[in-house]
Motif scaffolding. Structure first.
Motif, PDB file in Angstrom:
ATOM      1  N   PHE A 192      81.476 -35.580  41.683  1.00  0.00           N
ATOM      2  CA  PHE A 192      82.547 -36.519  41.339  1.00  0.00           C
ATOM      3  C   PHE A 192      83.600 -35.904  40.424  1.00  0.00           C
ATOM      4  CE2 PHE A 192      79.723 -39.942  42.805  1.00  0.00           C
ATOM      5  CZ  PHE A 192      80.637 -40.810  43.384  1.00  0.00           C
ATOM      6  N   SER A 193      83.176 -35.060  39.480  1.00  0.00           N
ATOM      7  CA  SER A 193      84.066 -34.688  38.373  1.00  0.00           C
ATOM      8  C   SER A 193      84.497 -33.229  38.314  1.00  0.00           C
ATOM      9  CB  SER A 193      83.389 -35.042  37.039  1.00  0.00           C
ATOM     10  OG  SER A 193      83.238 -36.433  36.886  1.00  0.00           O
ATOM     11  N   ASP A 205      80.552 -39.946  35.162  1.00  0.00           N
ATOM     12  CA  ASP A 205      81.883 -39.522  34.711  1.00  0.00           C
ATOM     13  C   ASP A 205      81.731 -38.433  33.649  1.00  0.00           C
ATOM     14  OD1 ASP A 205      84.423 -39.220  33.685  1.00  0.00           O
ATOM     15  OD2 ASP A 205      84.871 -41.354  33.662  1.00  0.00           O
ATOM     16  N   LEU A 206      82.096 -37.206  33.999  1.00  0.00           N
ATOM     17  CA  LEU A 206      81.929 -36.090  33.068  1.00  0.00           C
ATOM     18  C   LEU A 206      82.832 -36.232  31.851  1.00  0.00           C
ATOM     19  CD1 LEU A 206      80.569 -33.456  32.372  1.00  0.00           C
ATOM     20  CD2 LEU A 206      82.219 -32.252  33.823  1.00  0.00           C
ATOM     21  N   LYS A 260      77.732 -32.103  50.362  1.00  0.00           N
ATOM     22  CA  LYS A 260      77.990 -32.327  51.785  1.00  0.00           C
ATOM     23  C   LYS A 260      78.053 -33.816  52.102  1.00  0.00           C
ATOM     24  CE  LYS A 260      76.199 -31.180  56.385  1.00  0.00           C
ATOM     25  NZ  LYS A 260      75.117 -30.483  57.141  1.00  0.00           N
ATOM     26  N   ASP A 261      77.232 -34.612  51.428  1.00  0.00           N
ATOM     27  CA  ASP A 261      77.160 -36.052  51.688  1.00  0.00           C
ATOM     28  C   ASP A 261      78.287 -36.835  51.026  1.00  0.00           C
ATOM     29  OD1 ASP A 261      74.887 -35.615  53.170  1.00  0.00           O
ATOM     30  OD2 ASP A 261      73.492 -36.276  51.605  1.00  0.00           O
ATOM     31  N   ALA A 262      79.002 -36.225  50.083  1.00  0.00           N
ATOM     32  CA  ALA A 262      80.077 -36.936  49.383  1.00  0.00           C
ATOM     33  C   ALA A 262      81.254 -37.154  50.334  1.00  0.00           C
ATOM     34  CB  ALA A 262      80.524 -36.151  48.153  1.00  0.00           C
ATOM     35  N   PRO A 263      81.614 -38.391  50.640  1.00  0.00           N
ATOM     36  CA  PRO A 263      82.642 -38.645  51.656  1.00  0.00           C
ATOM     37  C   PRO A 263      84.048 -38.265  51.223  1.00  0.00           C
ATOM     38  CG  PRO A 263      81.969 -40.692  50.600  1.00  0.00           C
ATOM     39  CD  PRO A 263      81.032 -39.634  50.104  1.00  0.00           C
ATOM     40  N   GLY A 292      92.915 -40.262  39.632  1.00  0.00           N
ATOM     41  CA  GLY A 292      92.608 -41.576  40.173  1.00  0.00           C
ATOM     42  C   GLY A 292      91.364 -41.671  41.030  1.00  0.00           C
ATOM     43  N   ARG A 293      90.580 -40.597  41.164  1.00  0.00           N
ATOM     44  CA  ARG A 293      89.353 -40.683  41.954  1.00  0.00           C
ATOM     45  C   ARG A 293      88.405 -41.700  41.323  1.00  0.00           C
ATOM     46  NH1 ARG A 293      86.028 -35.237  42.895  1.00  0.00           N
ATOM     47  NH2 ARG A 293      87.715 -34.895  44.406  1.00  0.00           N
ATOM     48  N   TYR A 294      87.780 -42.530  42.156  1.00  0.00           N
ATOM     49  CA  TYR A 294      86.758 -43.441  41.631  1.00  0.00           C
ATOM     50  C   TYR A 294      85.548 -42.629  41.203  1.00  0.00           C
ATOM     51  CZ  TYR A 294      82.726 -46.451  41.421  1.00  0.00           C
ATOM     52  OH  TYR A 294      81.570 -47.069  41.001  1.00  0.00           O
ATOM     53  N   ILE A 295      85.126 -42.809  39.948  1.00  0.00           N
ATOM     54  CA  ILE A 295      83.965 -42.118  39.401  1.00  0.00           C
ATOM     55  C   ILE A 295      83.099 -43.154  38.684  1.00  0.00           C
ATOM     56  CG2 ILE A 295      83.129 -40.293  37.891  1.00  0.00           C
ATOM     57  CD1 ILE A 295      85.884 -38.976  38.078  1.00  0.00           C
TER      58      ILE A 295
END
Length: 374
Positions: A90-91, A234-235, A114-117, A226-229
């Motif tokens: 995510f971060s 959230d780092l 790999k699974d992160a869309p 703006g990525r949803y984390i």
């Protein structure tokens, strides 16, 4: 008729028979120190100085132990290494990552990405168990991931940057079972992450990441974009909390204290150089024994890839490693079984700094005795 249990002579036994690769041996002195503060520390608020001081003690101890380069920070979060793989997805990864995997744990991080869309498909260089794989420069890759020490197989590789990588690309090193027992130059890494239940002789439930200024900037850039984390992953939130000597969620207080205690103990012995020498001594004892044994051999055939903190030893056909491990366990020498998914006729032995090399020597004598009796 039931088989007569094998009793290993007392003079052959280690003083401490814990050889688990995680959770690892916790030094009795650390438990005694925790007991001494149990009424004033355990069961108190993690937002107050009593606990914050221990978090600060742990973070400063790690900074001293690793000799933190200018601008690097020790960040602590909840959830262990598995959680940190998701934190990194995510971060820390903008789009494309490359991985070198050569065992169970490196492969799990690659799968999480790999699974992160919201991420592009990663490149994965795969090595067979007992061997290694390495990273190579690839245009468009903004993060590289590799395991310093593969806990499942006992393969270790150097910590180093990827020559020719795109400018600004980060290098992430999974040091879960390596940190604290293998030498490292942190300038060769942007994210050196691990957990406290291995070389730091504590329990699990936390992740620790030593971040370079570039890694901190990357986390801030992605969040600002703006990525949803999720808050837990959230780092930037973890960085902000660590600077306040706390974690987002309540940590296991005993884990924090025991890890700080182990870090202070290793610093008092001489720090990382001492710890790396101690694990090397234990590894030399075990590998030398295996090489001389008529029925045992190191699983990792390349001496340059053999880990000094997790050793895997294969046994010849006709020698039942499972029976050896069972007999050792019955005699108080525990957790020498191999990694379950590897499926080999072998033993796996932790050689972390808390384990005395003399106990490793005693383990080899105990194994020889068991083999003679089986």
């Amino acid at each position: 008729m039931a088989e007569t249990p094998i009793t290993i002579p007392a003079e052959l036994l280690p003083v401490d028979g814990r050889f688990c690769c995680g959770p690892s041996k916790v030094r009795p002195q650390a438990v005694e120190a925790l007991s001494a503060v149990s009424s004033s520390f355990l069961g108190t608020s993690h937002r107050q100085k009593t606990v914050k001081n221990q978090v600060a003690r742990f973070r400063q101890g790690l900074a001293d132990f690793f000799g933190l380069p200018e601008g690097y920070e020790v960040i602590i979060g909840n959830g262990g290494t598995t959680a940190f793989w998701e934190v990194a997805a995510f971060s820390l990864i903008k789009d494309r990552a490359q991985f070198a995997t050569f065992g169970e744990f490196g492969a799990k991080f690659a799968k999480a990405v790999k699974d992160a869309p919201f991420l592009g498909a990663p490149t994965v260089h795969k090595g067979e168990p007992g061997s290694a794989a390495f990273l190579t420069a690839e245009a468009g890759v903004d993060a590289y991931g590799i395991t310093q020490n593969e806990t499942s197989t006992g393969v270790a590789v150097p910590v180093q940057r990827v020559a020719g990588a795109d400018q600004g690309a980060l290098i992430l090193h999974d040091a879960t079972s390596a940190a604290g027992g293998l030498d490292v130059d942190l300038t060769q890494s942007d994210v050196y992450y691990f957990a406290p239940q291995k070389c730091f002789a504590s329990d699990g439930g936390l992740w620790i990441a030593i971040l370079s200024p570039a890694a901190i900037a990357r986390a801030e850039e992605i969040k600002a974009g703006g990525r949803y984390i999720p808050a837990f992953l959230d780092l930037v939130t973890a960085i902000e909390n660590s600077r306040l000597e706390q974690t987002l969620n309540t940590p296991a207080l005993a884990t924090v204290f025991l890890a700080a205690e182990q870090t202070d103990w290793m610093n008092a012995q001489g720090g990382l150089s001492w710890a790396a020498q101690r694990t090397a001594e234990s590894a030399e004892i075990l590998y030398r024994w295996a090489e001389k044994s008529p029925v045992a051999t190191p699983f990792v055939t390349d001496p340059g890839l053999r880990s000094n903190v997790v050793a895997t030893i294969d046994f010849a056909e006709g020698v039942d490693a499972a029976a050896i491990a069972k007999t050792l366990r019955a005699n108080g020498l525990v957790d020498t079984e191999p990694y379950r998914k590897l499926g080999r006729n072998q033993l796996r032995v932790a050689l972390y700094p808390a384990i005395d090399p003399s106990d490793v020597q005693a383990l080899t004598a105990s194994i020889d005795y068991v083999i003679e009796q089986l």
